[in-house]
Design a protein around this motif. Sequence first.
Motif, PDB file in Angstrom:
ATOM      1  N   SER A  85     119.192 -14.793 -34.810  1.00  0.00           N
ATOM      2  CA  SER A  85     120.283 -14.424 -33.908  1.00  0.00           C
ATOM      3  C   SER A  85     121.296 -15.561 -33.848  1.00  0.00           C
ATOM      4  O   SER A  85     120.913 -16.723 -33.703  1.00  0.00           O
ATOM      5  N   ILE A  86     122.566 -15.221 -33.955  1.00  0.00           N
ATOM      6  CA  ILE A  86     123.627 -16.230 -34.034  1.00  0.00           C
ATOM      7  C   ILE A  86     124.864 -15.754 -33.275  1.00  0.00           C
ATOM      8  O   ILE A  86     125.182 -14.572 -33.282  1.00  0.00           O
ATOM      9  N   SER A  87     125.536 -16.685 -32.611  1.00  0.00           N
ATOM     10  CA  SER A  87     126.853 -16.432 -32.037  1.00  0.00           C
ATOM     11  C   SER A  87     127.792 -17.518 -32.526  1.00  0.00           C
ATOM     12  O   SER A  87     127.420 -18.687 -32.559  1.00  0.00           O
ATOM     13  N   LEU A  88     128.992 -17.131 -32.920  1.00  0.00           N
ATOM     14  CA  LEU A  88     129.958 -18.078 -33.460  1.00  0.00           C
ATOM     15  C   LEU A  88     131.251 -18.053 -32.653  1.00  0.00           C
ATOM     16  O   LEU A  88     131.752 -16.989 -32.317  1.00  0.00           O
ATOM     17  N   THR A  89     131.761 -19.215 -32.340  1.00  0.00           N
ATOM     18  CA  THR A  89     133.108 -19.352 -31.804  1.00  0.00           C
ATOM     19  C   THR A  89     133.900 -20.171 -32.811  1.00  0.00           C
ATOM     20  O   THR A  89     133.566 -21.334 -33.053  1.00  0.00           O
ATOM     21  N   LEU A  90     134.909 -19.554 -33.416  1.00  0.00           N
ATOM     22  CA  LEU A  90     135.640 -20.194 -34.496  1.00  0.00           C
ATOM     23  C   LEU A  90     136.996 -20.695 -34.022  1.00  0.00           C
ATOM     24  O   LEU A  90     137.722 -20.000 -33.328  1.00  0.00           O
ATOM     25  N   LYS A  91     137.339 -21.893 -34.416  1.00  0.00           N
ATOM     26  CA  LYS A  91     138.641 -22.473 -34.138  1.00  0.00           C
ATOM     27  C   LYS A  91     139.498 -22.414 -35.407  1.00  0.00           C
ATOM     28  O   LYS A  91     139.019 -22.714 -36.499  1.00  0.00           O
TER      29      LYS A  91
END
Length: 286
Positions: A222-228
Amino acid sequence: MYKKPVFIIVLFVSLFLFPGRISSQELSSLVVFVFEVSGTGLKPEDGEAITRRCIDEIRSWGTVTVLDESQAGNADYVVRGKLSRDRNGLTLSAVTLEGKTEKNLVSAKEQASTMEELNGKLFDFCIQIVQPVPFPNYLIGKWEASIPVGGSPLLCRLEFKSNRTVVVERYDTYEYQTGSVLKYEGYGNGSYTYIGRIRRVMAFRDSRGNVYRESPVDGSLSISLTLKDALPAYTPFSSSRLYLVFDEGRSGFELVSSGLPCGENNGGPSVYPQKNLAYTKFVKIE
């Protein structure tokens, strides 16, 4: 046009809900109490039968020790559940508690019209049950995935740490429009959750219920990504239960249900066979 800005990826998962979880190669112990029953047509024997099936499923993985109820005082985790029936059908629910403190860690629930349908959902139900249980972590190490697009492949390089953090050394995103290519190279850090189990074959279905793939499965990620400074389509991104399978020797793994999204191809098959790009095949490099 070719642009190559650098951005930072912040990677995190729902693991923060369970701050006591640590990576361990030792097997944790679990007790599943006989599920209570309620509703028309259900008998205590029905709860006993579905409890046995859940225990057999979890034991078959070989990654957690399932104890008898009489040993509950020595268990790291305990599960208490209920099988019920109402006019909408059957519901199987449970909570997983920390053994020593009886702190509620996670809830699990599956619904079905018939017992046969419910039995077909026990695998996913058991995955929910063991979510807070630390399993042997075969993801520890540095992994790399690549996608051959154009003259320069897209790269994803992740290092999974034993403390459930991850270092993102590189994560390329990509967009192809007619006459225009955008490529972004990223890096960052974060955390992850991995649940491993004994291999079994799963059938993956589309929104219409049709099987589009059957594959062995060794665990889920399980993964969550916040991309800049990334393409808007991937900001933010989160996904749970990404099923994976390791190769022999665990020197590589493939995400078989879906991958980590990284790009979009609007140039047709001459550029890349698929419209949407995702990292799915990883090789261990350290």
